[in-house]
Design a protein around this motif. Sequence first.
Motif, short mmCIF file in Angstrom:
data_model
loop_
_atom_site.label_atom_id
_atom_site.label_comp_id
_atom_site.label_asym_id
_atom_site.label_seq_id
_atom_site.Cartn_x
_atom_site.Cartn_y
_atom_site.Cartn_z
N ASP A 157 5.35 1.61 10.12
CA ASP A 157 5.26 0.86 11.37
C ASP A 157 4.59 -0.49 11.16
O ASP A 157 5.02 -1.51 11.72
CB ASP A 157 4.48 1.66 12.42
CG ASP A 157 5.26 2.86 12.93
OD1 ASP A 157 6.50 2.88 12.75
OD2 ASP A 157 4.63 3.78 13.49
N GLU A 158 3.55 -0.49 10.33
CA GLU A 158 2.87 -1.76 10.05
C GLU A 158 3.78 -2.70 9.26
O GLU A 158 3.73 -3.92 9.45
CB GLU A 158 1.58 -1.49 9.26
CG GLU A 158 0.45 -0.95 10.11
CD GLU A 158 0.02 -1.94 11.18
OE1 GLU A 158 -0.61 -2.97 10.85
OE2 GLU A 158 0.35 -1.71 12.37
N LEU A 159 4.60 -2.15 8.38
CA LEU A 159 5.55 -2.97 7.62
C LEU A 159 6.54 -3.64 8.57
O LEU A 159 6.87 -4.83 8.41
CB LEU A 159 6.28 -2.11 6.59
CG LEU A 159 7.05 -2.85 5.51
CD1 LEU A 159 6.10 -3.59 4.57
CD2 LEU A 159 7.91 -1.88 4.71
N VAL A 219 13.86 -0.67 -3.41
CA VAL A 219 13.10 -1.42 -2.40
C VAL A 219 13.12 -2.93 -2.65
O VAL A 219 13.35 -3.72 -1.72
CB VAL A 219 11.64 -0.92 -2.36
CG1 VAL A 219 10.81 -1.78 -1.41
CG2 VAL A 219 11.59 0.54 -1.95
N LEU A 220 12.90 -3.35 -3.88
CA LEU A 220 12.69 -4.77 -4.16
C LEU A 220 13.90 -5.66 -3.89
O LEU A 220 13.73 -6.81 -3.46
CB LEU A 220 12.19 -4.96 -5.59
CG LEU A 220 10.82 -4.35 -5.92
CD1 LEU A 220 10.35 -4.82 -7.29
CD2 LEU A 220 9.78 -4.69 -4.87
N LEU A 249 0.57 -5.64 0.35
CA LEU A 249 -0.36 -4.52 0.27
C LEU A 249 0.29 -3.22 0.76
O LEU A 249 0.13 -2.16 0.14
CB LEU A 249 -1.61 -4.81 1.11
CG LEU A 249 -2.50 -5.97 0.64
CD1 LEU A 249 -3.66 -6.17 1.62
CD2 LEU A 249 -3.05 -5.70 -0.76
N LEU A 250 1.03 -3.31 1.86
CA LEU A 250 1.68 -2.12 2.41
C LEU A 250 2.73 -1.57 1.45
O LEU A 250 2.80 -0.37 1.19
CB LEU A 250 2.33 -2.46 3.76
CG LEU A 250 1.35 -2.76 4.91
CD1 LEU A 250 2.09 -3.41 6.07
CD2 LEU A 250 0.66 -1.48 5.37
N LEU A 251 3.55 -2.47 0.90
CA LEU A 251 4.58 -2.02 -0.04
C LEU A 251 3.98 -1.41 -1.30
O LEU A 251 4.50 -0.43 -1.84
CB LEU A 251 5.50 -3.19 -0.41
CG LEU A 251 6.65 -3.48 0.57
CD1 LEU A 251 7.39 -4.73 0.14
CD2 LEU A 251 7.61 -2.30 0.66
N LYS A 278 4.97 6.93 -3.34
CA LYS A 278 6.37 7.37 -3.37
C LYS A 278 6.78 8.01 -2.04
O LYS A 278 7.36 9.11 -1.99
CB LYS A 278 6.62 8.34 -4.53
CG LYS A 278 6.40 7.71 -5.91
CD LYS A 278 6.81 8.63 -7.03
CE LYS A 278 6.58 8.00 -8.39
NZ LYS A 278 7.34 6.75 -8.60
N VAL A 279 6.46 7.32 -0.95
CA VAL A 279 6.86 7.76 0.39
C VAL A 279 8.38 7.74 0.48
O VAL A 279 9.06 6.93 -0.17
CB VAL A 279 6.23 6.83 1.45
CG1 VAL A 279 6.73 7.17 2.85
CG2 VAL A 279 4.71 6.94 1.39
#
Length: 699
Positions: free
Chosen positions: A159-161, A202-203, A183-185, A192-193
Motif C-alpha cells: 500500500d505504501e508503494l 520487478v526491476l 526502501l520499500l522495494l 520475497k513477498v
Amino acid sequence: MHGRPRKPLKPEDAAASAAKAEKLRVLQSQFLHNHHNHIYSKEAVELSTKLLETNPELYTAWNYRKLAVQHKLTENDSDPDSLKSILDEELRVVESALRQNFKSYGAWHHRKWILSKGHSSIDNELRLLDKFQKADSRNFHAWNYRRFVAASMNRSEEDELKYTEDMICNNFSNYSAWHNRSLLLSNLLKRKVEGFVSKEKVLPDEYEFVHQAIFTDPDDQSGWFYHLWLLDQTVRVDSPQLVSSWPTPGSDLILLGDRCLDGCASSPFTRFHLDSRTFPLVLYFNQAVEGVNSSTITVDSELNTNKDLVWKPLSSCNSKAAQVWVTQLNLPDGNTHSSKVFPVEVSLGHSQGIISSSGFHYSNPFCFAFRVSLQFVETQPVEALGKEIISWRDESFHNYNAHSQDSSPISSLYQLSIKNDNELTDFEWRAATIAKEIDHFRELLSLINCKIGKLTLARLLMAHDAMMCPPANKISHSEEVLELYNDLMRLDPTHVQYYKDQHSLVLLQQVTSNWESLLSRCFHYSNSPSNRGSPMCLQLKNLSLSRLGSFDKLLWVQMLDLSHNELRSIEGLEALQLLSCLNLSNNILGSFTALEPIRQLKSLRALNISYNEIGAHSIDTTKYLCSSPLSHSVGSEWNHGQTVIDDDIKSYWEAYFILKGLNLTQFDIVGNAIVNEKFKSFLIKVLPGLKWLDGEQLH
C-alpha cells in the motif's frame, strides 16, 4: 540558504526582528530557570509551550517537556483518562510547532516519543501527514515520520508503494518519494513477498516507470538518482564472491631464498623472493566480508604445519570486515631440495561463517589449488642485497618479451562462480537489462546534450563490461567511457575531481583487462636485458591517475612505478602484499596520512615519495580525534609504557606512525617541503635498517 543570496533587511523588518529576539531572550531566561530547578508546574510548562511556538528548533525545550511529561505520568499513572489528556496535549503542542516550521527535527522526534508511549491513537497521523505533504510533498522529515507511522499501524508495504507511485505521478521531482520507494522495494525483495520474489520480475517495470520521469525532464535529477539505485540493484550480486587470489589457481609458484640465477627458466610472474620462511596467501572478495578464519577457510598442504592459520583483514580503518584477507604459510625447517614441490589446496564456502557487511553469507563452495617449489640459490649473501640502490631511471628497465612458460597472473575466478542454470539465467537477464538501458540513453543523448545522461551512460557501459569482461577477457567500451568522462570534465568543472577519479579507474581497468595489455607495461629491472632473473616492474607512470583501482588484477606485482601521476591517496594499495619496491614520486600526496596503506606492506624495502607536497600543507587531522599522537587512529597499538615520546616524535608523529615497523632499506623523499636535516636524522632513527636515503648511502 540553498544558494539564495542574503538581502539586507528593511528598517521596519529589522526593528521587528530585534523585538522578537528580545522577547525570545526573556522567555529563554525564564525557561532555563525552570529547567535547572526541575519546576514542572502548569505555568512552567505553558512557558515552554510559548517558547517552542516561537522557536521550534530549541532541543532543550523539547527535552524539558519529556521530563515534564514523565513527571506528570508518574503522578497520574492510575488514571487512564489523565494519561491520555497529558499526551494529547503534547501532540497538540507538536502540531502547533510544526505549523510554525514543519522541518523541525525536534518536533518530529518528540511526536514519535509521545506515540511510542502507547496511550495515544495513531489513526489521525496519516491525515496529519497528508496536510503537511500537500504543503511540501518532498519534506523528508514527513516521509521519515510516515515510515514510522506505517510500521506502527502494520500498514502493508504494498500500500505504501502505491502511495509513493501516486505522489511521484503528481510530481516526479520528488526525491523523498523516490527514496521511500527504493526502501520499500528493498524490503519487499529481501523478504520475497508474493509478487516481489525476484528482481528479474520487478526491476523491468521500475525502469519503465523512472524512464517516464527522466525522458520528460532530463534536467531534473530526482529520477536519475532512482535510476542509479536500480542500476546498483541490477549489477550487484548480494552474496559475496571470491574474485581473485595470490597465488592464482593452477599456478606453479617458485620461491627463491636469495636471487635467481641468470638464465633461470621460471616466469617472473610466478617467482617470489623470500627474506623469511613465510609467504602470503591472499584472498580478494568482491565486497567487504568478515568471518575469514581457519574454520571457514581450509588450507591443505605440507606447508601448513600450523593448522590454525591466522587470517588478517587488510583494512585501513581497523575494521573486522575487509575486501582483502591475508595469511602466512610457513616453509619447512632446514634445507629443502630445490626439486621438491608442495601442492596447496584452498577450500572455502563449505561451512557458513563468511558474511558480507550487508548480512549475506558466502554460499558458493569453491576450491582451488596451486603448487610451490623452493629454490635456495647461493649467489650472494642475503645481507649484501640491500647495498644495491634501486634506480627508477628509464635506462634501468628493459622491455619484457613474453615466453611460453609465462602464465597470466590475472586469471579471474569469476567464471568458476557460476555453478548452475539458475545463476546463468540470472546473469543473462542482468546483462540484457543493462544492454537495453544503454540503447535508451544513447537515444536520449542523440537528442540532447545532458551531463547526467553522459554520466549514466558511462556507468552503464562500465557495468556491462564488468559483467562481460571475465568470459570475453576484454573491455569493449573503455575508449567510449574515457571520452565521456573527458567531455564531463569540460562541461562540468565543478565536479572535475570526481570525473578524473572515475577516468582513472576506467583507465586502470582497461590496462589490466587482459594479459597483452599488462605485458606492454611490464619491464625487466636489470643492468642487462638478457638477465631473466631480474625483478619485473609494472609501470603505470605518466597516466594522469588521480585514483587507484583494479587491485584484484595486481596481486602478483612486486615492483610498481606510479610516478608522474596526480595521486592524492594510495587507498587500496595494501592488497599488494608482494610489493617490495614502490615509486610514488612526482604526485600530489599532501601528507603522510595519504601513505597509510604502506603500513601493511611488510615486504616493502624501497620507497620513493620524492617531489610530492608532504609538509606543504597543514597536518591532516581529519582522521584523528584531536591533534595528538596519543589519539592517532592508526596508532592505537602504541604502548604508552614502552614508547619514549621524544621531541622528534612530537614534531613528526604523523610520519612516525606511518613509517615505524617498516623494514625499508631505501627511502627517497627529496623535493617535499618537510625535508630538512632534522627530519633526515629522524628518519634514520625510525628506520634502523635504512641503507640509502635520497640516493646517498648511509654509514
